[in-house]
Design a protein around this motif. Structure first.
Motif, PDB file in Angstrom:
ATOM      1  N   VAL A   1       9.846  36.600  41.257  1.00  0.00           N
ATOM      2  CA  VAL A   1       9.077  37.218  40.186  1.00  0.00           C
ATOM      3  C   VAL A   1       8.403  36.114  39.367  1.00  0.00           C
ATOM      4  N   VAL A   2       7.132  36.318  39.011  1.00  0.00           N
ATOM      5  CA  VAL A   2       6.411  35.404  38.129  1.00  0.00           C
ATOM      6  C   VAL A   2       6.389  36.028  36.741  1.00  0.00           C
ATOM      7  N   TRP A   3       6.741  35.257  35.736  1.00  0.00           N
ATOM      8  CA  TRP A   3       6.731  35.801  34.382  1.00  0.00           C
ATOM      9  C   TRP A   3       6.391  34.716  33.371  1.00  0.00           C
ATOM     10  N   ALA A   4       5.917  35.161  32.214  1.00  0.00           N
ATOM     11  CA  ALA A   4       5.514  34.235  31.154  1.00  0.00           C
ATOM     12  C   ALA A   4       6.099  34.707  29.837  1.00  0.00           C
TER      13      ALA A   4
ATOM     14  N   THR B   1       5.408  28.624  44.181  1.00  0.00           N
ATOM     15  CA  THR B   1       4.808  29.796  43.532  1.00  0.00           C
ATOM     16  C   THR B   1       3.972  29.412  42.320  1.00  0.00           C
ATOM     17  N   LEU B   2       4.550  28.629  41.399  1.00  0.00           N
ATOM     18  CA  LEU B   2       3.773  28.236  40.221  1.00  0.00           C
ATOM     19  C   LEU B   2       2.648  27.281  40.597  1.00  0.00           C
ATOM     20  N   ASN B   3       2.856  26.458  41.595  1.00  0.00           N
ATOM     21  CA  ASN B   3       1.774  25.583  42.047  1.00  0.00           C
ATOM     22  C   ASN B   3       0.584  26.419  42.509  1.00  0.00           C
ATOM     23  N   GLN B   4       0.860  27.470  43.273  1.00  0.00           N
ATOM     24  CA  GLN B   4      -0.219  28.350  43.742  1.00  0.00           C
ATOM     25  C   GLN B   4      -0.886  29.061  42.570  1.00  0.00           C
ATOM     26  N   LEU B   5      -0.057  29.537  41.620  1.00  0.00           N
ATOM     27  CA  LEU B   5      -0.601  30.240  40.456  1.00  0.00           C
ATOM     28  C   LEU B   5      -1.584  29.365  39.693  1.00  0.00           C
ATOM     29  N   PHE B   6      -1.203  28.125  39.432  1.00  0.00           N
ATOM     30  CA  PHE B   6      -2.057  27.284  38.600  1.00  0.00           C
ATOM     31  C   PHE B   6      -3.214  26.672  39.380  1.00  0.00           C
ATOM     32  N   GLN B   7      -3.044  26.405  40.663  1.00  0.00           N
ATOM     33  CA  GLN B   7      -4.197  25.969  41.446  1.00  0.00           C
ATOM     34  C   GLN B   7      -5.236  27.077  41.497  1.00  0.00           C
ATOM     35  N   ASP B   8      -4.774  28.319  41.633  1.00  0.00           N
ATOM     36  CA  ASP B   8      -5.695  29.458  41.573  1.00  0.00           C
ATOM     37  C   ASP B   8      -6.366  29.539  40.209  1.00  0.00           C
TER      38      ASP B   8
ATOM     39  N   GLU C   1       1.652  40.753  37.804  1.00  0.00           N
ATOM     40  CA  GLU C   1       0.196  40.839  37.626  1.00  0.00           C
ATOM     41  C   GLU C   1      -0.228  40.470  36.216  1.00  0.00           C
ATOM     42  N   GLN C   2       0.526  40.943  35.210  1.00  0.00           N
ATOM     43  CA  GLN C   2       0.167  40.644  33.821  1.00  0.00           C
ATOM     44  C   GLN C   2       0.287  39.152  33.534  1.00  0.00           C
ATOM     45  N   ALA C   3       1.318  38.525  34.066  1.00  0.00           N
ATOM     46  CA  ALA C   3       1.508  37.083  33.853  1.00  0.00           C
ATOM     47  C   ALA C   3       0.394  36.292  34.521  1.00  0.00           C
ATOM     48  N   ALA C   4       0.040  36.669  35.745  1.00  0.00           N
ATOM     49  CA  ALA C   4      -1.034  35.973  36.457  1.00  0.00           C
ATOM     50  C   ALA C   4      -2.361  36.142  35.728  1.00  0.00           C
ATOM     51  N   ARG C   5      -2.653  37.376  35.311  1.00  0.00           N
ATOM     52  CA  ARG C   5      -3.916  37.615  34.596  1.00  0.00           C
ATOM     53  C   ARG C   5      -3.966  36.814  33.308  1.00  0.00           C
ATOM     54  N   HIS C   6      -2.852  36.758  32.599  1.00  0.00           N
ATOM     55  CA  HIS C   6      -2.815  36.000  31.341  1.00  0.00           C
ATOM     56  C   HIS C   6      -3.072  34.515  31.606  1.00  0.00           C
ATOM     57  N   ALA C   7      -2.412  33.965  32.622  1.00  0.00           N
ATOM     58  CA  ALA C   7      -2.610  32.542  32.951  1.00  0.00           C
ATOM     59  C   ALA C   7      -4.065  32.264  33.287  1.00  0.00           C
ATOM     60  N   PHE C   8      -4.697  33.156  34.043  1.00  0.00           N
ATOM     61  CA  PHE C   8      -6.097  32.961  34.437  1.00  0.00           C
ATOM     62  C   PHE C   8      -7.030  33.080  33.231  1.00  0.00           C
ATOM     63  N   ARG C   9      -6.734  34.008  32.306  1.00  0.00           N
ATOM     64  CA  ARG C   9      -7.573  34.183  31.125  1.00  0.00           C
ATOM     65  C   ARG C   9      -7.437  32.968  30.189  1.00  0.00           C
ATOM     66  N   VAL C  10      -6.205  32.474  30.054  1.00  0.00           N
ATOM     67  CA  VAL C  10      -5.992  31.301  29.194  1.00  0.00           C
ATOM     68  C   VAL C  10      -6.760  30.103  29.745  1.00  0.00           C
TER      69      VAL C  10
ATOM     70  N   GLU D   1     -14.061  38.684  33.503  1.00  0.00           N
ATOM     71  CA  GLU D   1     -12.877  39.513  33.726  1.00  0.00           C
ATOM     72  C   GLU D   1     -12.828  40.028  35.163  1.00  0.00           C
ATOM     73  N   GLN D   2     -13.992  40.325  35.735  1.00  0.00           N
ATOM     74  CA  GLN D   2     -14.044  40.772  37.126  1.00  0.00           C
ATOM     75  C   GLN D   2     -13.605  39.652  38.077  1.00  0.00           C
ATOM     76  N   ILE D   3     -14.041  38.431  37.794  1.00  0.00           N
ATOM     77  CA  ILE D   3     -13.617  37.272  38.598  1.00  0.00           C
ATOM     78  C   ILE D   3     -12.103  37.108  38.508  1.00  0.00           C
ATOM     79  N   ILE D   4     -11.576  37.268  37.309  1.00  0.00           N
ATOM     80  CA  ILE D   4     -10.136  37.132  37.109  1.00  0.00           C
ATOM     81  C   ILE D   4      -9.370  38.236  37.822  1.00  0.00           C
ATOM     82  N   ASP D   5      -9.873  39.474  37.751  1.00  0.00           N
ATOM     83  CA  ASP D   5      -9.210  40.587  38.449  1.00  0.00           C
ATOM     84  C   ASP D   5      -9.101  40.310  39.944  1.00  0.00           C
ATOM     85  N   SER D   6     -10.184  39.807  40.532  1.00  0.00           N
ATOM     86  CA  SER D   6     -10.157  39.477  41.963  1.00  0.00           C
ATOM     87  C   SER D   6      -9.139  38.371  42.232  1.00  0.00           C
ATOM     88  N   GLY D   7      -9.073  37.399  41.328  1.00  0.00           N
ATOM     89  CA  GLY D   7      -8.109  36.318  41.488  1.00  0.00           C
ATOM     90  C   GLY D   7      -6.680  36.805  41.399  1.00  0.00           C
ATOM     91  N   VAL D   8      -6.424  37.761  40.510  1.00  0.00           N
ATOM     92  CA  VAL D   8      -5.074  38.321  40.385  1.00  0.00           C
ATOM     93  C   VAL D   8      -4.662  39.024  41.684  1.00  0.00           C
TER      94      VAL D   8
END
Length: 425
Positions: free
Chosen positions: A2-5, A142-149, A99-108, A327-334
């Motif tokens: 699980v990924v969480w923030a 997992t976190l490496n993939q999240l942040f590289q994305d 999904e919420q954690a990933a979206r938040h990381a991408f938005r930040v 936001e659309q770019i981020i949604d696709s990334g999530v």
């Protein structure tokens, strides 16, 4: 997996709280090492938890990957670090999952969650946080993939949209307001209190405007020297600030101090020495570095982080379409990340199953060899070996069937039937 923030920022908590949980860059590695020890002393399932700490002047966030139950350990550890009861931290923190954690990381990382829309320095801060976590051994696949994305998405957002065009961050907002008070910034002397990212940005902006002199006051002269190395000027100990405050027309402060550094009496004395020539002051710290009473003094123009956030917010005007596109770019990334996480989770599960079964097989085979070497009958030993393997394989299923309520047992019965009672096996 699980990924969480777990996070705390200027909008989720009172002004005096987020500053308690800030980490300087050189404090992050020791903090992660302590967190690793906590996980190691906890349940064995938490030992593989990954963690990255992001800490800026207005937010502290801990991104993790692992068992979700581990967030309780992180919550208690962070509460202890900030010197508050866990219940207080829990009431003001946000906890995001998958999904919420990933979206938040991408938005930040893309600058959509900053006070100044499109601020780019958060990307460098995130990269520093990931680098520290990797060096501390807390960055896994997992976190490496999240942040590289997140880095790729931030780049896409900035190149495919106008989100970063004329972005106004806190440092930029402070310079803009100072320029409204002083017609020519080239005649001003600027004092920057602190040596973090926001102060460094302010130094760059004031230098670009040709400020006559820039001084950095900080507890650690080494960190102050890093700021001055980029723009020129001088570094002075924080202890000299009261005696020298009158020399400066502009003061911008952003430190992690819990108590105010610039009090009413110090500013009053400085105004008398300046013969009441106006002074611009910007307090970007949370909690505040400058006593609020200073704002009531004549000839003092004090702006707090809330005032500057309003100026920064003006930068959003006319960029709604770019925000929607981002936001659309981020949604696709999530979606892509969650698909990767599902595949990765399946691969990790298969590896764990293989490792466990191999352990069982090796254990039973070793026991069988010992019995054979002791002269026991082969048929008896083989029977015991097969029975031992069967018992180990069925132990978990039996335990699950005995646990849970009626509905859970019914669902478990169907799952176990699919796994163990297939025809033709």
């Amino acid at each position: 997996m699980v990924v969480w923030a777990l996070g705390l920022n200027q909008t989720s908590a009172p002004l005096n709280l987020p500053g308690r949980f800030s980490f300087a860059l050189n404090e992050m590695a020791p903090a992660l090492q302590k967190l690793r020890l906590i996980f190691g002393n906890a349940d064995s399932t938490h030992r593989q938890v990954e963690a990255v700490i992001l800490s800026t002047c207005n937010r502290t966030e801990i991104y993790c990957a692992g068992e979700f139950a581990a967030q309780e350990h992180v919550m208690r550890w962070l509460a202890e670090y900030g010197g508050v009861p866990p219940a207080v931290l829990r009431s003001h923190a946000y906890l995001l999952k998958n999904e919420q954690a990933a979206r938040h990381a991408f938005r930040v990382t893309s600058g959509l969650d900053s006070m100044g829309l499109g601020e780019s320095h958060i990307l460098a801060q995130m990269k520093d946080a990931v680098r520290v976590a990797e060096n501390a051994g807390m960055l896994g696949a997992t976190l490496n993939q999240l942040f590289q994305d997140s880095f790729e998405i931030a780049k896409h957002v900035r190149t495919a949209t106008a989100i970063g065009t004329s972005s106004i961050g806190l440092a930029t907002a402070a310079v803009r307001l100072a320029a409204q008070l002083f017609e020519d910034l080239r005649q001003t002397r600027v004092l920057l209190v602190g040596a973090g990212e926001v102060i460094e940005l302010a130094a760059v902006h004031f230098a670009a405007r040709g400020a006559r002199h820039i001084a950095v006051a900080n507890r650690t002269l080494e960190r102050g020297n890093r700021v001055v190395a980029r723009v020129g000027g001088e570094v002075m100990p924080l202890s000299e600030l009261p005696a020298r405050l009158a020399e400066f027309d502009i003061v911008v402060s952003c430190t992690a101090s819990i108590l105010p550094l610039i009090g009413l009496g110090v500013v009053e004395r400085a105004l008398k020495q300046r013969r009441h020539r106006p002074m611009f002051m910007a307090d970007l710290a949370v909690p505040r570095d400058i006593e609020p009473e200073v704002k009531a003094l004549q000839d003092i123009y004090l702006y707090t982080i809330d005032d500057l956030a309003q100026v920064a917010h003006e930068g959003r005007t006319g960029r709604e379409a770019s925000v929607t596109q981002a936001e659309q770019i981020i949604d696709s990334g999530v979606q892509r990340f969650m698909q990767w996480a599902a595949r990765h989770g399946m691969v990790m599960l298969i590896r764990q199953l293989n490792a466990q079964f191999e352990g069982w097989r090796a254990s039973e085979l070793s026991r069988a060899r010992k019995r054979l070497s002791g002269g026991e009958d082969v048929e008896i030993v083989m029977e015991a070996l097969s029975r031992g393997l069967a018992q180990k394989m069925l132990h978990g299923a039996r335990a699950e069937l005995r646990a849970g309520d009626t509905a859970e047992r019914a669902e478990m019965e169907q799952t176990i039937s699919r796994l163990f009672l297939r025809e033709g096996r």
